[in-house]
Write a protein that holds these residues in place. Structure first.
Motif, mmCIF file in Angstrom:
data_model
loop_
_atom_site.group_PDB
_atom_site.id
_atom_site.type_symbol
_atom_site.label_atom_id
_atom_site.label_comp_id
_atom_site.label_asym_id
_atom_site.label_seq_id
_atom_site.Cartn_x
_atom_site.Cartn_y
_atom_site.Cartn_z
ATOM 1 N N UNK A 80 41.338 -3.481 6.175
ATOM 2 C CA UNK A 80 42.164 -3.097 7.327
ATOM 3 C C UNK A 80 41.906 -1.646 7.705
ATOM 4 N N UNK A 81 41.863 -0.751 6.706
ATOM 5 C CA UNK A 81 41.616 0.670 6.991
ATOM 6 C C UNK A 81 40.254 0.851 7.646
ATOM 7 N N UNK A 82 39.223 0.206 7.096
ATOM 8 C CA UNK A 82 37.878 0.351 7.658
ATOM 9 C C UNK A 82 37.822 -0.196 9.082
ATOM 10 N N UNK A 83 38.456 -1.337 9.321
ATOM 11 C CA UNK A 83 38.479 -1.925 10.673
ATOM 12 C C UNK A 83 39.190 -0.999 11.657
ATOM 13 N N UNK A 84 40.298 -0.415 11.230
ATOM 14 C CA UNK A 84 41.045 0.510 12.083
ATOM 15 C C UNK A 84 40.211 1.744 12.423
ATOM 16 N N UNK A 85 39.552 2.323 11.423
ATOM 17 C CA UNK A 85 38.764 3.528 11.661
ATOM 18 C C UNK A 85 37.550 3.243 12.534
ATOM 19 N N UNK A 86 36.951 2.072 12.366
ATOM 20 C CA UNK A 86 35.821 1.705 13.230
ATOM 21 C C UNK A 86 36.268 1.587 14.683
ATOM 22 N N UNK A 87 37.426 0.970 14.893
ATOM 23 C CA UNK A 87 37.942 0.797 16.257
ATOM 24 C C UNK A 87 38.380 2.121 16.856
ATOM 25 N N UNK A 88 38.863 3.034 16.026
ATOM 26 C CA UNK A 88 39.448 4.279 16.521
ATOM 27 C C UNK A 88 38.432 5.405 16.693
ATOM 28 N N UNK A 89 37.644 5.686 15.640
ATOM 29 C CA UNK A 89 36.956 6.972 15.598
ATOM 30 C C UNK A 89 35.462 6.911 15.325
ATOM 31 N N UNK A 90 34.858 5.726 15.363
ATOM 32 C CA UNK A 90 33.409 5.643 15.170
ATOM 33 C C UNK A 90 32.770 5.226 16.491
ATOM 34 N N UNK A 91 32.171 6.171 17.231
ATOM 35 C CA UNK A 91 31.531 5.797 18.499
ATOM 36 C C UNK A 91 30.213 5.079 18.241
ATOM 37 N N UNK A 92 29.961 3.997 18.986
ATOM 38 C CA UNK A 92 28.695 3.287 18.840
ATOM 39 C C UNK A 92 27.566 4.158 19.413
ATOM 40 N N UNK A 93 26.330 3.793 19.090
ATOM 41 C CA UNK A 93 25.204 4.645 19.476
ATOM 42 C C UNK A 93 25.083 4.790 20.996
#
Length: 756
Positions: free
Chosen positions: A534-547
């Protein structure tokens, strides 16, 4: 499937992830296979009938597991299936070149008292590495059938097939030390006579803190029994500084290491590096690479400083050269004394450099920079533009064709061989569609609408845009993986990730997220606990911009001011750490242990990388394309019924009054729900138009790009979040992310207003 005789045994395929279980399962069962979720989970389990064994034996392909003391939902399912009350023979599939990992599970199967047949799969890869296993000695020690197989070529499968009825309990016994063994004996007495499996195995699992197993056993035992078990566990824990589960794993690992040393043979000594090659590496490549790292990092720093302050041109030119020279001399001297004089191989030296407490981090920055150039600029820029504009094109406008040409970079000259008069798949499909229906017809718009057509947007987005990005990223990812760099990266960042409720293993989806968040969300399955996923999914959706998004943002902010791009990176990184830290405190659940085998550093094999890249792209497109199509259909419906227009009108006052942006940028935020980089471009163009002759306002640009990065995930990613975490969890994330991103944008606006 017919109901099987309960007196017959079943066959359970058990093994680590990616050892070839599914291939062997297919060879044993043929086409008679059913796939279903294990009761109470979302983990898929395959079942089939092996008709050649006693008139029909059920075969179950259990999820890949690294331990039967589970750290993930997959491992819990495997353990629960092995504890089920029916006769079973276990076929343990072991990667022959990773015998240690396989025997780690064998010890636990022995403790459970289950009859086992071991297949040493991928035997050819073991031999290719110059290694061998003395199967005779191993068989004498374990006293179970052991078969060498190459499942992909059907080698050894018939011998495995005929050995299944002869499965035996492995002759292995791990001594955990006097204190733990006394505790095991006490718990065995409490459990005695009330279980259908070996009490010793259950006792070890309970001492390791297996809460899921404890919950299952509470149905059979009174609460006072578990009060006593907890007391025993606490008294044993008092003797150790590390968690008891860790101590037990280390004891088991040491036992396995001793066994592996006795049966592993090295057919050829480690090939010594030729003196000339070593000389080139240490005297030329290392100084050049370390100079490049020092120069590049200092040049980047000077660029950021000079964009804010006036600096002397000579200083900007000379300082990176000086720093590069110092780093080159210092690092070369260090490696010469530490590695060259001790006769280290190049692979050994590189393996240690990538985990060095100082050198590893600038090396990581350079590697990420190279990956960004490959994926973010070439893949998400050049290739996406070509596929989107020329190969697929638009439904109503011809693409104009494209040239077959070659560019010579050093002389800045381009030679055009021929012009291909191809107007794009969508254009030709549009011409065909217009012969059947008018372009204003709802059917035409459903498929070929410029904003939400299933073909024009959904299919084009999935293949023409995502395919080049994930293709190049999987290529780069495969190189890092096959060389042995990724496990080292996981170890490097483990301490940082523990602060946000994750461990080093989470670096894999996070790095993948820089290619495509949708793809990365699918890979959060590798994490051990639901809390971590859940934490990893949340951080990917929130703060990891795709290339693609990162490429647009870096280009846009770079043109305005380097200092604003540095601020952007700082803000996004702090939000990732802050939200991750708060999530780790709010969400229930304990962190999992981080265990990862560090393979030797080696030259990647081109064939391995190409095969992995092909299958990963195939897997991603199979998983993602249907989601893109469903998402595009939902977007089409929302557009036609006026939902998007309504949302845009409702959001305009917030955008204007709270974020201090033109109301027209609201459209860019909504567009970002379809595709993040399109949203960023739309916002940039709006601010450029509103700026007029005065130019774009850099503060407004920074605020808008921070908000759109933190803003709700793109539609495809959101659908994957629902698929992986369930609708309730995905919508809760959605409900948190949207107001949080706007809040951060408002706070940033207030802060920036304090500066001229």
């Amino acid at each position: 499937m017919s109901v099987l005789d309960r007196d017959k045994y079943k066959v359970a395929l058990v093994g680590n992830p990616n050892v070839g279980k599914s291939v062997i399962f297919g060879l044993l069962t043929g086409k008679y296979v059913t796939v279903s979720n294990y009761p109470g989970t979302t983990v898929e389990v395959s079942r089939g009938i092996c008709s050649g064994l006693g008139g029909g034996i059920e075969v179950v392909d259990t999820p890949g597991a690294n331990s039967l003391i589970p750290l993930s939902e997959d491992e819990s399912v495997t353990r629960d299936m092995l504890l089920e009350e029916y006769k079973k023979h276990v076929v343990q599939v072991v990667d022959a070149k990773n015998l240690r990992r396989g025997l780690f599970i064998t010890t636990q199967l022995a403790e459970m008292g289950l009859p086992v047949v071991i297949t040493l799969n991928m035997w050819d890869e073991l031999l290719d590495r110059g290694m061998n296993i003395d199967v005779t000695v191993l068989q004498e020690k374990l006293r179970v059938p052991i078969i060498k197989t190459i499942a992909t070529h059907r080698v050894g499968v018939s011998a495995l097939f005929s050995s299944i009825p002869n499965a035996k309990v492995p002759n292995l016994y791990v001594d955990y030390g006097k204190v733990i063994e006394e505790g095991i004996s006490k718990i065995e007495k409490i459990l005695q006579g009330n279980t259908t499996v070996n009490e010793r195995a259950l006792a070890i699992m309970l001492l390791s803190g297996d809460e899921v197993l404890e919950e299952k056993l509470r149905r059979k035992f009174p609460d006072p029994a578990f009060v006593e078990i907890h007391s025993i566990r606490n008294s044993i824990q008092a003797h150790f500084g590390s968690p008891l589960s860790y101590v037990i794993n280390i004891k088991r690992a040491n036992f396995v290491d001793t066994l592996v040393k006795k049966v592993t043979l090295n057919l050829k000594k480690e090939k010594e590096t030729h003196p000339i090659t070593r000389g080139i590496f240490f005297y030329f490549l290392v100084p050049v690479a370390s100079f490049f790292m020092g120069y590049k990092l200092m040049a980047l720093l000077m660029y950021l400083i000079s964009s804010r302050f006036s600096l002397n041109g000579g200083l900007i030119f000379m300082l990176p050269l000086v720093v590069g020279g110092i780093s080159s001399l210092g690092f070369s001297a260090y490696l010469y004394l530490k590695e060259y004089k001790t006769k280290s191989t190049i692979a050994g030296a590189l393996g240690r450099i990538t985990m060095h407490p100082v050198a590893a981090f600038p090396l990581l920055v350079i590697i990420l920079w190279i990956v960004y150039k490959l994926v973010g600029e070439f893949g998400a820029g050049t290739c996406v533009d070509f596929f989107e504009e020329k190969v697929f094109g638009r439904s109503l406008v011809p693409s104009g064709g494209f040239d077959l040409s070659i560019s010579l970079p050093f002389i800045h000259k381009t030679y055009i061989f021929t012009h291909i008069n191809f107007q794009g798949f969508n254009y030709y499909f549009g011409l065909l569609a217009q012969k059947l229906v008018d372009k204003d017809n709802i059917i035409f718009e459903l498929f070929l609408n410029e904003q939400s057509g299933l073909v024009q947007v959904g299919l084009t987005y999935a293949i023409a845009i995502v395919f080049p990005i994930v293709g190049f990223f999987f290529l780069a990812f495969g190189i890092m993986e096959d060389s042995g760099y990724l496990p080292r990266l996981a170890v490097m960042v483990d301490k940082i990730f523990k602060r946000i409720g994750l461990n080093g293993k989470a670096v894999l989806p996070m790095v993948l997220g820089l290619g495509c968040d949708t793809m990365a969300t699918l890979t959060t399955r590798i994490l051990n606990t639901k809390k971590e996923r859940i934490i990893a999914t949340l951080l990917l959706a929130l703060a990891i911009p795709c290339s693609a998004q990162l490429g647009v943002i870096s280009s846009v902010l770079g043109r305005v001011s380097g200092i604003y791009f540095a601020l952007y990176v700082f803000i996004i990184c702090t939000q990732l750490l802050l939200v991750g830290y708060l999530s780790s405190k709010v969400l229930p659940g304990a962190p999992s242990d981080f265990l990862m085998e560090i393979p030797p550093f080696r030259m990647p094999k081109v064939s391995n990388i190409l095969v992995k890249t092909f299958y990963r792209i195939h897997w991603f497109l199979k998983e993602a394309v249907p989601l893109f199509m469903v998402g595009t259909l939902a977007l089409f419906v929302a557009t036609k019924v006026g939902i998007l227009s309504f949302v845009e009108r409702m959001g305009a006052p917030i955008t204007r009054n709270f974020l201090g942006l033109p109301a027209e940028t609201t459209h860019g935020f909504i567009l970002g729900f379809l595709r993040r980089d399109y949203g960023a471009v739309s916002i940039f163009k709006t601010l450029e138009e509103k700026g007029g002759s005065g130019g774009i306002n850099p503060k407004q640009l920074l605020i808008s790009l921070v908000v759109i990065t933190l803003f709700i995930p793109c539609l495809a990613n959101f659908l994957v979040m629902i698929k992986e975490q369930g609708a309730k969890t995905a919508f809760l994330m959605f409900a948190f992310i949207m107001p949080y991103s706007i809040l951060i944008g408002g706070i940033l606006r207030v802060i920036l207003q304090q500066f001229p």
